[in-house]
Scaffold this motif. Structure first.
Motif, mmCIF file in Angstrom:
data_model
loop_
_atom_site.group_PDB
_atom_site.id
_atom_site.type_symbol
_atom_site.label_atom_id
_atom_site.label_comp_id
_atom_site.label_asym_id
_atom_site.label_seq_id
_atom_site.Cartn_x
_atom_site.Cartn_y
_atom_site.Cartn_z
ATOM 1 N N ASP A 20 0.843 -1.201 0.000
ATOM 2 C CA ASP A 20 0.000 0.000 0.000
ATOM 3 C C ASP A 20 0.877 1.250 0.000
ATOM 4 N N LYS A 21 0.219 2.396 -0.051
ATOM 5 C CA LYS A 21 0.943 3.657 -0.166
ATOM 6 C C LYS A 21 1.764 3.953 1.091
ATOM 7 N N LEU A 24 5.000 2.209 0.937
ATOM 8 C CA LEU A 24 5.846 2.838 -0.078
ATOM 9 C C LEU A 24 6.495 4.110 0.463
ATOM 10 N N GLU A 28 10.479 5.095 0.847
ATOM 11 C CA GLU A 28 11.054 6.342 0.338
ATOM 12 C C GLU A 28 11.822 7.077 1.433
ATOM 13 N N MET A 50 9.413 5.083 -7.740
ATOM 14 C CA MET A 50 8.222 5.661 -7.114
ATOM 15 C C MET A 50 7.065 5.740 -8.116
ATOM 16 N N LEU A 54 3.670 3.566 -7.551
ATOM 17 C CA LEU A 54 2.401 4.300 -7.433
ATOM 18 C C LEU A 54 1.447 3.929 -8.555
ATOM 19 N N GLN A 57 -0.195 0.763 -7.702
ATOM 20 C CA GLN A 57 -1.171 0.946 -6.627
ATOM 21 C C GLN A 57 -2.349 1.817 -7.054
ATOM 22 N N GLU A 59 -2.441 4.838 -8.028
ATOM 23 C CA GLU A 59 -2.333 6.249 -7.635
ATOM 24 C C GLU A 59 -1.895 7.042 -8.868
ATOM 25 N N GLU A 62 -0.268 10.927 -8.813
ATOM 26 C CA GLU A 62 1.071 10.992 -8.220
ATOM 27 C C GLU A 62 2.099 10.271 -9.089
ATOM 28 N N ALA A 63 1.694 9.118 -9.645
ATOM 29 C CA ALA A 63 2.604 8.386 -10.532
ATOM 30 C C ALA A 63 2.950 9.240 -11.744
ATOM 31 N N TYR A 66 5.664 11.917 -11.199
ATOM 32 C CA TYR A 66 7.039 11.396 -11.235
ATOM 33 C C TYR A 66 7.490 11.171 -12.675
ATOM 34 N N THR A 87 -0.387 4.544 -17.285
ATOM 35 C CA THR A 87 -1.044 5.286 -16.205
ATOM 36 C C THR A 87 -2.352 5.900 -16.695
#
Length: 269
Positions: A20-21, A24, A28, A50, A54, A57, A59, A62-63, A66, A87
């Motif tokens: 899960d986040k 992660l 980090e 990252m 993400l 997961q 996300e 946020e992914a 990056y 994504t």
């Protein structure tokens, strides 16, 4: 990964250990502390990690942040373009994803990585001529790649030739038994043929490989819904909802099952 940052296989294994986040974010923080202790800068590949983790997961925003930061530096990277396309695909932003995949094909016509997802987009959006062209092109490039087999499987699925599609998804799995997309897509084809037992087995293999594959959980729910086993269907749809809480299709599926069980209050909520 601190001592040898470019060992991408180690990063991928590390991502699998982050369910899960929160986990992660702990990784980090730990990486940042170790790099400061060793008086070195955080390596750029940590951003790739990252973004990848993400993305897995679900996300998406946020992914993407990056990947965009990295893309400013590595503008011609096919990996980053593929990651951004995937994504967008996971976020159901098919038009954006399709545009990126088409850019990849123009710049690297022999690239097959990620093209199975591109074929999924063409299938969902009903782009039959483009899917036919992609299937013929992939067969010429390398017919012994699981991505090629999935593309051809999607081509036959779109034509309604479900048995033929299953043959190609099976070929993909002979080449790579852990090729997740092939198990899920094969499950879809068995549902079309109303072979519920085979569909359940295919979806179960998919979630055995990756518990975060919401499509397989959703497929299991649909299969049990066909069998009018609504309590089981709700269990699997809720798994999909947990992974995709912002996806209206998952909530609609749960609501429909509660409706069939005459639990109107639950269905309404």
């Amino acid at each position: 990964v601190v001592k040898y940052p470019l060992n991408w296989s180690a990063w991928l294994d590390l991502a699998l250990l982050c369910p899960d986040k929160a986990a992660l974010m702990d990784v980090e923080r730990s990486l940042n502390e170790q790099t400061r202790t060793n008086f070195v800068d955080v390596h750029w590949i940590a951003q790739c990690f990252m973004g990848h983790a993400l993305m897995e997961q679900q996300e998406h925003e946020e992914a993407m942040s990056y990947f965009k930061q990295l893309h400013d530096t590595f503008k011609s990277s096919v990996y980053l373009q593929s990651a951004m396309a995937k994504t967008h695909y996971n976020a159901l932003e098919y038009d954006f994803s399709k545009d990126i995949y088409e850019t990849i094909r123009r710049n690297d016509p022999y690239c097959l990585e990620g093209m199975d997802l591109y074929s999924n987009i063409l299938f969902v959006t009903g782009k039959r001529p483009q899917l036919s062209h992609l299937a013929h092109s992939a067969m010429k490039i390398d017919k012994y790649r699981p991505q090629t087999c999935c593309i051809v499987g999607n081509y036959y699925a779109q034509k309604g030739k479900h048995e033929r599609a299953i043959i190609y998804f099976r070929r993909a799995l002979k080449l790579d038994p852990n090729f997740l997309a092939a198990w899920t897509l094969m499950g879809h084809e068995y549902v079309e043929l109303r072979n519920t037992q085979a569909a359940i087995q295919a979806y179960r293999r998919a979630v055995d490989i990756d518990e975060r594959d919401y499509r397989a959980w959703y497929g299991l729910g649909q299969t049990y819904e066909i069998l009018t086993m609504y309590q089981y269907a709700i269990y699997y749809f809720r798994k999909a909802v947990h992974l995709r809480p912002y996806d209206s299709r998952m909530w609609l599926a749960v609501g429909k099952c509660f409706e069939m069980l005459k639990k109107s209050d639950y269905a309404i909520s």
